[in-house]
Design a protein around this motif. Sequence first.
Motif, PDB file in Angstrom:
ATOM      1  N   ALA A 247       0.829  -1.202   0.000  1.00 50.50           N
ATOM      2  CA  ALA A 247       0.000   0.000   0.000  1.00 50.50           C
ATOM      3  C   ALA A 247       0.864   1.253   0.000  1.00 50.50           C
ATOM      4  N   ALA A 248       0.343   2.302  -0.672  1.00 49.26           N
ATOM      5  CA  ALA A 248       1.094   3.544  -0.821  1.00 49.26           C
ATOM      6  C   ALA A 248       0.611   4.654   0.089  1.00 49.26           C
ATOM      7  N   PHE A 249      -0.713   4.696   0.376  1.00 49.18           N
ATOM      8  CA  PHE A 249      -1.202   5.853   1.119  1.00 49.18           C
ATOM      9  C   PHE A 249      -2.530   5.588   1.796  1.00 49.18           C
ATOM     10  N   LEU A 250      -2.814   6.448   2.777  1.00 46.57           N
ATOM     11  CA  LEU A 250      -4.123   6.563   3.412  1.00 46.57           C
ATOM     12  C   LEU A 250      -4.342   8.043   3.717  1.00 46.57           C
ATOM     13  N   LEU A 251      -5.454   8.576   3.259  1.00 47.65           N
ATOM     14  CA  LEU A 251      -5.783   9.987   3.451  1.00 47.65           C
ATOM     15  C   LEU A 251      -7.048  10.102   4.283  1.00 47.65           C
ATOM     16  N   LEU A 252      -6.981  10.886   5.360  1.00 41.03           N
ATOM     17  CA  LEU A 252      -8.128  11.123   6.236  1.00 41.03           C
ATOM     18  C   LEU A 252      -8.359  12.625   6.327  1.00 41.03           C
ATOM     19  N   ASN A 253      -9.574  13.046   6.016  1.00 41.89           N
ATOM     20  CA  ASN A 253      -9.948  14.453   6.089  1.00 41.89           C
ATOM     21  C   ASN A 253     -11.207  14.567   6.936  1.00 41.89           C
ATOM     22  N   ALA A 254     -11.337  15.653   7.697  1.00 41.58           N
ATOM     23  CA  ALA A 254     -12.511  15.826   8.554  1.00 41.58           C
ATOM     24  C   ALA A 254     -12.875  17.299   8.673  1.00 41.58           C
ATOM     25  N   TYR A 255     -14.178  17.560   8.582  1.00 43.82           N
ATOM     26  CA  TYR A 255     -14.723  18.897   8.794  1.00 43.82           C
ATOM     27  C   TYR A 255     -15.458  18.890  10.130  1.00 43.82           C
ATOM     28  N   SER A 256     -14.805  19.366  11.156  1.00 40.61           N
ATOM     29  CA  SER A 256     -15.428  19.433  12.476  1.00 40.61           C
ATOM     30  C   SER A 256     -14.638  20.402  13.328  1.00 40.61           C
ATOM     31  N   GLU A 257     -15.341  21.318  13.994  1.00 34.79           N
ATOM     32  CA  GLU A 257     -14.656  22.333  14.785  1.00 34.79           C
ATOM     33  C   GLU A 257     -13.916  21.735  15.975  1.00 34.79           C
ATOM     34  N   ARG A 258     -14.329  20.578  16.450  1.00 33.09           N
ATOM     35  CA  ARG A 258     -13.768  20.027  17.675  1.00 33.09           C
ATOM     36  C   ARG A 258     -12.623  19.049  17.433  1.00 33.09           C
ATOM     37  N   ILE A 259     -12.228  18.865  16.192  1.00 32.41           N
ATOM     38  CA  ILE A 259     -11.159  17.907  15.920  1.00 32.41           C
ATOM     39  C   ILE A 259      -9.928  18.678  15.464  1.00 32.41           C
ATOM     40  N   SER A 260      -8.794  18.015  15.420  1.00 36.31           N
ATOM     41  CA  SER A 260      -7.560  18.650  14.966  1.00 36.31           C
ATOM     42  C   SER A 260      -6.811  17.689  14.061  1.00 36.31           C
ATOM     43  N   GLY A 261      -5.915  18.250  13.256  1.00 31.60           N
ATOM     44  CA  GLY A 261      -5.077  17.403  12.421  1.00 31.60           C
ATOM     45  C   GLY A 261      -4.194  16.485  13.240  1.00 31.60           C
TER      46      GLY A 261
END
Length: 306
Positions: A247-261
């Motif tokens: 495997a080469a990659f895993l991308l996680l994106n989130a739109y939420s004010e209470r979360i962080s990178g």
Amino acid sequence: MPSPASQASAPSIAAEPSVLRTAGRADYALLDSGAGRKLERYGAVIVDRPEPQCLWRQVLPPQVWREAQAVFEPGDEEDAGRWKLSGDVAGSWPLAWRGVGFHARLTGFRHLAFFPEQAANWEWLAGQVAASRGESRILNLFGYTGVASLVCAAGGAAVTHVDASKRSVAWARENAALSGLEAAPIRWICEDARKYVQREVRRGSRYQGIILDPPKYGRGPGGEVWRLYDDLPGLMSDCAALLSDDAAFLLLNAYSERISGLALAGLMAEALSGRGGAIDWGELALMEAAGKRGVGLSFFARWSAE
């Protein structure tokens, strides 16, 4: 014999966050922002819509803002409302990013059926697919209208696109046709993401790359309830089991004010323990066409094997 993945160390997490700034292009520009709103250009159409994070003052004069052809007026529910149109504005119109076509659509939730700040991730995905050997199998969960799926397919990947909304999957198919990718190896699946992933784990399926862009809250086609903070850890664990040894990659994106990178990166590192590689994390932002102001809109974490 242990697989190469099992012999590797834990992924390294970048010590500092990255702010991936998306500037304007031919089909999109953030013209101004402030007072809780954004003034944007989508192709030839000027759009005025809410954005609570724009806490500062607007720079352009009021008469420029009044030239917007589509103005979103909020309703009583979060993100819901209606569009006030002027001039000859259609409900949808074609746009493109590096040859991948898709439709801007005036949805009932202030969005335009894609997220322009995701261009930074599209560019990263295109690079990951281009660097792969042979045809990669990519899984896109919560795929919405399919721009990320089409970016991968345009690069030669075989894509499985999963979304719980029949309308979103239908729009994604229309975007594929607009891109000339209707014959590309893309499987369009309308299903709850968790159920699909759990079934793929039981089947022993494997993917070279996985994309996740889950909402804060949602419902599956069978009434399944999705809550980001409750359900993301289990889904991440299952996704890790679907990654192939190469495997080469895993991308996680989130739109939420209470979360962080950083929180997303920590979860990702735990799920991918033993795989090695590196995780970068941070925020996606849109930059105004004039000046240096930017609007931070979502958080991400991205694992790459190399």
